[in-house]
Design an enzyme around this catalytic site. Structure first.
Site, short mmCIF file in Angstrom:
data_model
loop_
_atom_site.label_atom_id
_atom_site.label_comp_id
_atom_site.label_asym_id
_atom_site.label_seq_id
_atom_site.Cartn_x
_atom_site.Cartn_y
_atom_site.Cartn_z
N HIS A 101 -43.33 11.85 0.74
CA HIS A 101 -43.80 11.14 -0.35
C HIS A 101 -42.32 10.87 -1.29
O HIS A 101 -43.01 9.59 -1.65
CB HIS A 101 -44.87 11.45 -0.80
CG HIS A 101 -45.64 11.45 0.68
ND1 HIS A 101 -46.34 10.04 0.48
CD2 HIS A 101 -46.83 12.30 1.24
CE1 HIS A 101 -46.96 10.38 2.09
NE2 HIS A 101 -47.91 12.06 2.01
N CYS A 143 -42.88 20.18 3.95
CA CYS A 143 -44.79 19.58 3.23
C CYS A 143 -44.25 18.38 3.29
O CYS A 143 -43.16 17.68 3.08
CB CYS A 143 -45.40 19.95 2.73
SG CYS A 143 -46.33 19.50 2.20
N SER A 180 -45.08 16.31 1.70
CA SER A 180 -45.59 16.02 0.42
C SER A 180 -43.95 15.38 -0.24
O SER A 180 -44.27 14.33 -0.87
CB SER A 180 -46.38 16.60 -0.71
OG SER A 180 -47.17 17.26 0.05
N CYS A 239 -48.29 26.05 -0.05
CA CYS A 239 -48.54 25.02 -0.28
C CYS A 239 -49.88 24.59 1.11
O CYS A 239 -51.40 24.82 0.23
CB CYS A 239 -47.95 23.71 -0.57
SG CYS A 239 -49.10 22.08 -0.21
N HIS A 266 -41.45 22.05 -2.29
CA HIS A 266 -42.71 22.67 -3.39
C HIS A 266 -43.35 23.96 -2.37
O HIS A 266 -44.45 24.30 -3.31
CB HIS A 266 -43.43 21.86 -4.31
CG HIS A 266 -44.26 20.99 -2.51
ND1 HIS A 266 -43.90 20.74 -1.99
CD2 HIS A 266 -45.39 21.58 -2.15
CE1 HIS A 266 -45.00 19.37 -1.25
NE2 HIS A 266 -45.60 20.73 -1.51
#
Length: 375
Positions: A45, A40, A42, A169, A62
């Site tokens: 990030h 992902c 994220s 997610c 995650h």
């Protein structure tokens, strides 16, 4: 136990595959043999510092699916051999937020970036003699994990792991952004900005909710072509082109619902997204910006005078323990295309290649697939 994982030790450095040590499950925890992990945005990030964890090193990942291999005391609804998906938001069902129906805002989420386990407040993972901060207390970029039961969702064992991991997610977030947070109704015109894993799930949610027109916006031509295959009616390379195109198609009424699923949200772009939104319409910000970004460009007068709604969302506003099995049952029924969302599969050692492919716009979703060689 000793295993391996993908770690970062400082910002803007590549993922490093190295040995980690994971503690045995204690009360309310389970050990899981991971089979697949989604890659992902994220987690990128974490590399840039847009999502700053409580410290370094950080174990990424995650989105994941695997098999329960051990359960600790107090775990009643999970057993060895169960196939499971990891929810990046824990959902205890007991805290005030869960009791109010906000299972995606479970109070246990307050500690997701701090690294200490829900079960006993200790650090359960070490590397090079240091405590490790697992992404959202999971860390799916490892072939094993020990995690609190509130983050574990049992699934049908017939579902392929590489498909199942996506609903931890991206798919649940995107689909729920359309059907729950945006509350798309039959006949609505909908714009989806950013066609990655989350955006493609939002697009499918809009189609299944009965949207009349679905406008997909992405700078990558290949992704725009894929969006048409998934049900988009119009595609545009950028927001400026979408503004003109949507105005022409809708006779100036614009999109009743706008869902923003870009890889990185910038405050300077928010007003442009709201400009795509119809009078009385809703603009949903699903994308994540830097936690340090507090500057937003927004015409407040027009927001008021046109009675528009600007709405944030996490996990698509849903209930992980309900939505994850529900979406997978839609996949089994042929109502949700998850197979074609998986563009490429990688080994854990190829994680940096996978994220470069994501940044280059080559993937809808990349998957890390674990094998016996990883055990």
């Amino acid at each position: 136990m000793k295993t391996k994982g993908a770690l970062i030790w400082e910002f803007n450095q590549p993922w490093s595959i190295e040995e980690i040590e994971i503690g045995d499950p204690v009360k309310d925890e389970v050990k899981i043999q991971m089979e697949a992990s989604g890659m992902c945005h994220s987690d990128h990030h974490l590399v840039t510092g847009g999502i700053p964890m409580g410290g370094f090193p950080v174990l990424g990942g995650h989105e994941g699916a695997g098999i329960v291999t051990e359960v600790g005391p107090g775990v009643e609804d999970l057993a060895v051999g169960d196939h499971v998906v990891l929810s990046f938001i824990p959902s205890c069902g007991k805290c005030p937020s869960c009791q109010a129906g906000l299972r995606n805002l479970c109070d246990l989420g307050a500690g997701l970036l701090l690294g200490a386990a829900v079960s006993d407040g200790t650090f359960r993972i070490q590397a090079r003699g240091q405590n490790v901060f697992p992404m959202t207390l999971l860390g799916t970029f490892s072939p094993y994990m020990v995690v609190h039961k509130s983050s574990v969702v049992k699934i049908d064992p017939s579902i392929p792991f590489e498909v199942a991991c996506l609903v931890g997610c991206g798919v649940t977030t995107g689909y729920g952004s359309a059907t729950r947070t945006a509350d798309i109704r039959p006949g609505d015109d909908v714009a989806v900005i950013g066609i990655g894993g989350v955006g493609m799930a939002a697009l499918q949610g809009a189609v299944n909710a009965g949207a009349r027109r679905v406008f997909a916006v992405d700078p990558v031509e290949w992704k725009r072509d894929q969006a048409l295959k998934f049900g988009a009616t119009h595609v545009y390379p950028d927001v400026e082109a979408a503004l003109m195109g949507i105005a022409e198609v809708t006779a100036g009424l614009m999109a009743k619902k706008v869902i923003v699923t870009v890889g990185e949200l910038h405050g300077a772009d928010v007003d442009a997204y709201v400009n795509l939104t119809a009078k009385g319409g809703t603009c949903v910000l699903t994308a994540i910006g830097s936690l340090l970004d507090t500057q937003v460009s927004l015409n407040l007068a027009m927001l008021t005078l046109m009675q528009k709604n600007l709405q944030g969302t996490i996990f698509g506003g849903g209930n992980p323990h309900y939505d994850i099995p529900q979406l997978l049952s839609m996949y089994q029924a042929g109502k949700l295309n998850l197979d074609d969302m998986i563009t490429r599969q990688y080994k854990l050692e190829q994680i940096n290649d996978g994220y470069q492919d994501m940044l280059d716009g080559k993937n809808i979703r990349g998957i890390i697939r674990y094998t016996d060689d990883d055990r």
